[in-house]
Write a protein that holds these residues in place. Structure first.
Motif, PDB file in Angstrom:
ATOM      1  N   PRO A 144       1.040  -1.307   0.041  1.00 53.42           N
ATOM      2  CA  PRO A 144      -0.146  -0.209  -0.010  1.00 53.42           C
ATOM      3  C   PRO A 144       0.555   1.375   0.191  1.00 53.42           C
ATOM      4  CG  PRO A 144       0.048  -1.234   2.533  1.00 53.42           C
ATOM      5  CD  PRO A 144       0.458  -2.069   1.177  1.00 53.42           C
ATOM      6  N   LEU A 145       0.284   2.004  -0.857  1.00 49.74           N
ATOM      7  CA  LEU A 145       1.407   3.822  -0.462  1.00 49.74           C
ATOM      8  C   LEU A 145       1.090   4.343   0.440  1.00 49.74           C
ATOM      9  CD1 LEU A 145       2.285   5.911  -1.654  1.00 49.74           C
ATOM     10  CD2 LEU A 145      -0.205   7.082  -2.596  1.00 49.74           C
ATOM     11  N   LYS A 146       1.990   4.829   1.477  1.00 45.90           N
ATOM     12  CA  LYS A 146       1.591   5.118   3.095  1.00 45.90           C
ATOM     13  C   LYS A 146       2.099   7.028   2.615  1.00 45.90           C
ATOM     14  CE  LYS A 146       0.989   1.294   4.784  1.00 45.90           C
ATOM     15  NZ  LYS A 146      -0.182   1.603   5.473  1.00 45.90           N
ATOM     16  N   MET A 147       3.620   7.286   2.002  1.00 44.17           N
ATOM     17  CA  MET A 147       3.404   8.375   1.846  1.00 44.17           C
ATOM     18  C   MET A 147       3.904   9.199   0.883  1.00 44.17           C
ATOM     19  SD  MET A 147       4.104  11.206   4.494  1.00 44.17           S
ATOM     20  CE  MET A 147       4.339  11.089   6.281  1.00 44.17           C
ATOM     21  N   ILE A 148       3.617  10.830   0.295  1.00 41.09           N
ATOM     22  CA  ILE A 148       4.069  11.262  -0.470  1.00 41.09           C
ATOM     23  C   ILE A 148       4.715  12.289  -0.184  1.00 41.09           C
ATOM     24  CG2 ILE A 148       3.573  12.787  -2.611  1.00 41.09           C
ATOM     25  CD1 ILE A 148       0.930  10.060  -2.837  1.00 41.09           C
ATOM     26  N   GLN A 149       6.123  12.575  -0.721  1.00 44.31           N
ATOM     27  CA  GLN A 149       6.509  14.502  -0.096  1.00 44.31           C
ATOM     28  C   GLN A 149       7.436  15.499  -1.620  1.00 44.31           C
ATOM     29  OE1 GLN A 149      10.230  12.704   1.824  1.00 44.31           O
ATOM     30  NE2 GLN A 149       9.603  12.830   3.898  1.00 44.31           N
ATOM     31  N   ALA A 150       6.920  15.788  -1.690  1.00 40.45           N
ATOM     32  CA  ALA A 150       7.129  17.409  -1.951  1.00 40.45           C
ATOM     33  C   ALA A 150       7.649  18.227  -2.623  1.00 40.45           C
ATOM     34  CB  ALA A 150       5.856  16.992  -3.792  1.00 40.45           C
ATOM     35  N   SER A 151       8.332  18.565  -2.418  1.00 33.59           N
ATOM     36  CA  SER A 151       8.714  20.556  -2.430  1.00 33.59           C
ATOM     37  C   SER A 151       9.001  21.429  -3.786  1.00 33.59           C
ATOM     38  CB  SER A 151      10.514  20.187  -1.380  1.00 33.59           C
ATOM     39  OG  SER A 151      11.266  19.407  -2.008  1.00 33.59           O
ATOM     40  N   PHE A 152       9.829  22.045  -3.339  1.00 31.36           N
ATOM     41  CA  PHE A 152       9.961  23.120  -4.449  1.00 31.36           C
ATOM     42  C   PHE A 152      10.115  24.577  -4.043  1.00 31.36           C
ATOM     43  CE2 PHE A 152       8.631  23.509  -9.523  1.00 31.36           C
ATOM     44  CZ  PHE A 152       9.930  24.462  -9.771  1.00 31.36           C
ATOM     45  N   GLY A 153      11.524  24.717  -3.600  1.00 29.87           N
ATOM     46  CA  GLY A 153      11.697  26.024  -3.550  1.00 29.87           C
ATOM     47  C   GLY A 153      12.891  26.947  -4.603  1.00 29.87           C
ATOM     48  N   SER A 154      12.044  27.921  -5.017  1.00 26.68           N
ATOM     49  CA  SER A 154      12.186  28.800  -5.944  1.00 26.68           C
ATOM     50  C   SER A 154      13.023  30.639  -5.639  1.00 26.68           C
ATOM     51  CB  SER A 154      11.626  29.275  -6.865  1.00 26.68           C
ATOM     52  OG  SER A 154      12.251  29.963  -8.013  1.00 26.68           O
ATOM     53  N   PHE A 155      13.789  31.242  -5.456  1.00 30.74           N
ATOM     54  CA  PHE A 155      14.369  32.127  -5.157  1.00 30.74           C
ATOM     55  C   PHE A 155      13.660  33.031  -5.813  1.00 30.74           C
ATOM     56  CE2 PHE A 155      16.442  35.890  -4.524  1.00 30.74           C
ATOM     57  CZ  PHE A 155      16.286  36.254  -2.927  1.00 30.74           C
ATOM     58  N   LYS A 235      13.458  20.002  -6.282  1.00 29.67           N
ATOM     59  CA  LYS A 235      12.246  19.836  -7.102  1.00 29.67           C
ATOM     60  C   LYS A 235      12.518  18.139  -6.829  1.00 29.67           C
ATOM     61  CE  LYS A 235      12.667  22.839 -10.556  1.00 29.67           C
ATOM     62  NZ  LYS A 235      13.497  23.478 -10.594  1.00 29.67           N
ATOM     63  N   GLN A 236      11.835  17.958  -5.402  1.00 28.56           N
ATOM     64  CA  GLN A 236      11.968  16.411  -5.672  1.00 28.56           C
ATOM     65  C   GLN A 236      10.918  15.939  -5.070  1.00 28.56           C
ATOM     66  OE1 GLN A 236      15.429  14.512  -3.524  1.00 28.56           O
ATOM     67  NE2 GLN A 236      14.007  14.264  -1.562  1.00 28.56           N
ATOM     68  N   GLY A 237      10.260  14.781  -5.966  1.00 25.65           N
ATOM     69  CA  GLY A 237       8.925  13.788  -5.435  1.00 25.65           C
ATOM     70  C   GLY A 237       9.410  12.758  -4.683  1.00 25.65           C
ATOM     71  N   VAL A 238       9.044  12.574  -3.419  1.00 24.85           N
ATOM     72  CA  VAL A 238       8.940  11.064  -3.191  1.00 24.85           C
ATOM     73  C   VAL A 238       7.659  10.324  -2.809  1.00 24.85           C
ATOM     74  CG1 VAL A 238       9.830   9.111  -1.062  1.00 24.85           C
ATOM     75  CG2 VAL A 238      11.358  11.678  -2.086  1.00 24.85           C
ATOM     76  N   VAL A 239       7.482   8.915  -3.298  1.00 29.77           N
ATOM     77  CA  VAL A 239       6.225   7.888  -3.611  1.00 29.77           C
ATOM     78  C   VAL A 239       6.306   6.840  -2.768  1.00 29.77           C
ATOM     79  CG1 VAL A 239       4.185   6.930  -4.228  1.00 29.77           C
ATOM     80  CG2 VAL A 239       5.504   9.437  -5.516  1.00 29.77           C
ATOM     81  N   ALA A 240       6.143   6.698  -1.412  1.00 25.40           N
ATOM     82  CA  ALA A 240       6.241   6.154  -0.177  1.00 25.40           C
ATOM     83  C   ALA A 240       5.798   5.013   0.167  1.00 25.40           C
ATOM     84  CB  ALA A 240       6.941   6.114   0.584  1.00 25.40           C
ATOM     85  N   PHE A 241       5.757   3.430  -0.640  1.00 22.18           N
ATOM     86  CA  PHE A 241       4.798   2.111  -0.549  1.00 22.18           C
ATOM     87  C   PHE A 241       5.597   1.677   0.544  1.00 22.18           C
ATOM     88  CE2 PHE A 241       4.342   3.365  -4.787  1.00 22.18           C
ATOM     89  CZ  PHE A 241       3.464   3.414  -5.217  1.00 22.18           C
ATOM     90  N   GLU A 242       4.584   0.583   1.123  1.00 24.30           N
ATOM     91  CA  GLU A 242       5.303  -0.113   1.834  1.00 24.30           C
ATOM     92  C   GLU A 242       6.324  -0.867   1.561  1.00 24.30           C
ATOM     93  OE1 GLU A 242       3.107  -3.944   3.325  1.00 24.30           O
ATOM     94  OE2 GLU A 242       2.068  -2.657   4.691  1.00 24.30           O
ATOM     95  N   LYS A 243       6.973  -1.638   0.642  1.00 23.46           N
ATOM     96  CA  LYS A 243       8.132  -2.073  -0.060  1.00 23.46           C
ATOM     97  C   LYS A 243       8.488  -1.201  -0.450  1.00 23.46           C
ATOM     98  CE  LYS A 243       5.445  -6.535  -0.345  1.00 23.46           C
ATOM     99  NZ  LYS A 243       4.624  -7.793  -1.362  1.00 23.46           N
ATOM    100  N   GLY A 244       9.031   0.090  -0.621  1.00 26.69           N
ATOM    101  CA  GLY A 244      10.059   0.540  -1.044  1.00 26.69           C
ATOM    102  C   GLY A 244       9.358   1.809  -1.748  1.00 26.69           C
ATOM    103  N   PHE A 245      10.389   3.044  -2.021  1.00 24.26           N
ATOM    104  CA  PHE A 245      10.212   4.783  -2.395  1.00 24.26           C
ATOM    105  C   PHE A 245      10.740   4.890  -4.262  1.00 24.26           C
ATOM    106  CE2 PHE A 245      13.615   4.605  -0.155  1.00 24.26           C
ATOM    107  CZ  PHE A 245      14.409   6.197  -0.821  1.00 24.26           C
ATOM    108  N   LEU A 246       9.863   5.572  -4.413  1.00 24.67           N
ATOM    109  CA  LEU A 246      10.077   5.992  -5.828  1.00 24.67           C
ATOM    110  C   LEU A 246      10.875   7.904  -5.654  1.00 24.67           C
ATOM    111  CD1 LEU A 246       7.155   5.549  -8.320  1.00 24.67           C
ATOM    112  CD2 LEU A 246       9.558   4.720  -8.633  1.00 24.67           C
ATOM    113  N   THR A 247      11.716   7.788  -6.395  1.00 28.18           N
ATOM    114  CA  THR A 247      12.272   9.086  -6.307  1.00 28.18           C
ATOM    115  C   THR A 247      12.403   9.805  -7.479  1.00 28.18           C
ATOM    116  OG1 THR A 247      13.245   8.574  -4.094  1.00 28.18           O
ATOM    117  CG2 THR A 247      14.057  10.820  -5.228  1.00 28.18           C
ATOM    118  N   ILE A 248      11.889  11.049  -7.191  1.00 31.71           N
ATOM    119  CA  ILE A 248      11.575  11.321  -8.957  1.00 31.71           C
ATOM    120  C   ILE A 248      12.399  13.038  -8.294  1.00 31.71           C
ATOM    121  CG2 ILE A 248      10.257  12.975 -10.799  1.00 31.71           C
ATOM    122  CD1 ILE A 248       8.930  10.235  -8.418  1.00 31.71           C
TER     123      ILE A 248
END
Length: 322
Positions: A144-155, A235-248
């Motif tokens: 199952p999908l557990k957690m998503i993180q998305a950051s974006f910072g621009s000056f 500009k990093q996105g992380v999609v974390a499932f129970e068995k591992g995570f995707l980093t984009i």
């Protein structure tokens, strides 16, 4: 082969990028419109576009125009979308599509009543990598999908002549970069968030400068979004499932994702070309129109706009033209 005639409304930065790389099998860049004929003609000459209009109204009155691409400041999207739909044109509008859910619901209904297509020009809903990732997730047992993180910072420069910190032009980090982060999150969440928590800092100009947003849906999937207009962040996105995570990385226009399993193994998934980002939007929207396909991205866009409504209300951020 049937080709649809597209016209660009606006001659700014994103309109120039759109025209620079425009290449489509089933679409033609037929015209460009600005509030100044001089600007339109200069733009048309630069990109070898056959028709230049002295106003947006003139372009919309041209019966040969079938699709309108809106590339003007956020504050003017709603009125131009309405005008284009009433003129019988399909509309692809730059993000953020409208400044609030009420506006979007109105133009969505107008599009439906006139049997026209309306969509936001959101790269995340069109980059090939995301379609590939959805298929890859279905084919692999990730749990199952557990957690998503998305950051974006621009000056960004605080010069009010530019829309970034101009309240009259619907500036602020949420509408400019937050829409990417929230669209990334919504793309992977199983359903629309039902709980929203947020903290935001407003700039002296009155628009949002930095914020943090936490989301949770009925499936108990969590997501966090971190935004700022006054500091660089990846500009990093992380999609974390129970068995591992995707980093984009560079997730607004990505071509690669890395999956890290719970036991430390890595796998790379690749698809698409960053340079072709806007052409993917053109191709997909054109295919949707010609194939009379279901509009699957607009409901996601609606969810994102409604999330932004909620967080802006919490921050006390309202634009003067609302």
């Amino acid at each position: 082969m049937t080709k649809l005639n597209w016209v660009v409304l606006g001659t700014g930065t994103i309109a120039n990028e759109f025209a620079t790389h425009f290449k489509a099998e089933k679409a033609v860049l037929y015209g460009v419109a600005s509030r100044s004929l001089e600007k339109s003609e200069a733009f048309a000459e630069k990109y070898d576009i056959p028709h230049a209009y002295s106003s947006y109204a003139e372009a919309l009155a041209d019966q040969n125009v079938e699709v309108v691409y809106i590339a003007v400041p956020h504050s003017h999207h709603y009125q131009l979308i309405k005008a284009a739909l009433k003129a019988g044109k399909h509309v692809l509008c730059e993000k953020v599509i409208t400044v609030n859910g009420e506006q979007l619901r109105e133009v969505t209904q107008l599009a439906e009543e006139n049997h026209l297509y309306l969509a936001e020009a959101m790269t995340i809903f069109n980059m090939p990598l995301y379609r590939t990732l959805k298929e890859w997730i279905r084919e692999n047992d990730l749990g199952p999908l557990k957690m998503i993180q998305a950051s974006f910072g621009s000056f960004k420069d605080t010069d009010p002549s530019v829309y970034y910190f101009n309240k009259a032009l619907a500036g602020g980090a949420l509408f400019d970069i937050g829409t990417y982060a929230l669209s990334f999150v919504r793309h992977f969440l199983s359903s629309k968030p039902t709980e929203i928590l947020t903290l935001g800092n407003l700039h002296e100009s009155g628009v949002d400068e930095s914020s943090a947003i936490i989301l949770r849906n009925e499936e108990q999937e969590l997501a966090t979004v971190s935004l700022t207009f006054r500091a660089k962040m990846p500009k990093q996105g992380v999609v974390a499932f129970e068995k591992g995570f995707l980093t984009i990385m560079d997730y607004p226009r990505p071509t690669q994702a890395t999956f890290t399993s719970y036991d430390g193994k890595h796998q790379t998934i690749e698809a698409g070309d960053t340079v072709q980002a806007l052409n993917y939007e053109v191709a997909n929207f054109t295919d949707m129109i010609l194939g009379k396909k279901e509009n699957k991205t607009l409901p996601l866009t609606m969810d994102v706009v409604e999330i932004m409504d909620t967080v802006r209300k919490e921050w006390g951020l309202e634009y003067p033209f609302e």
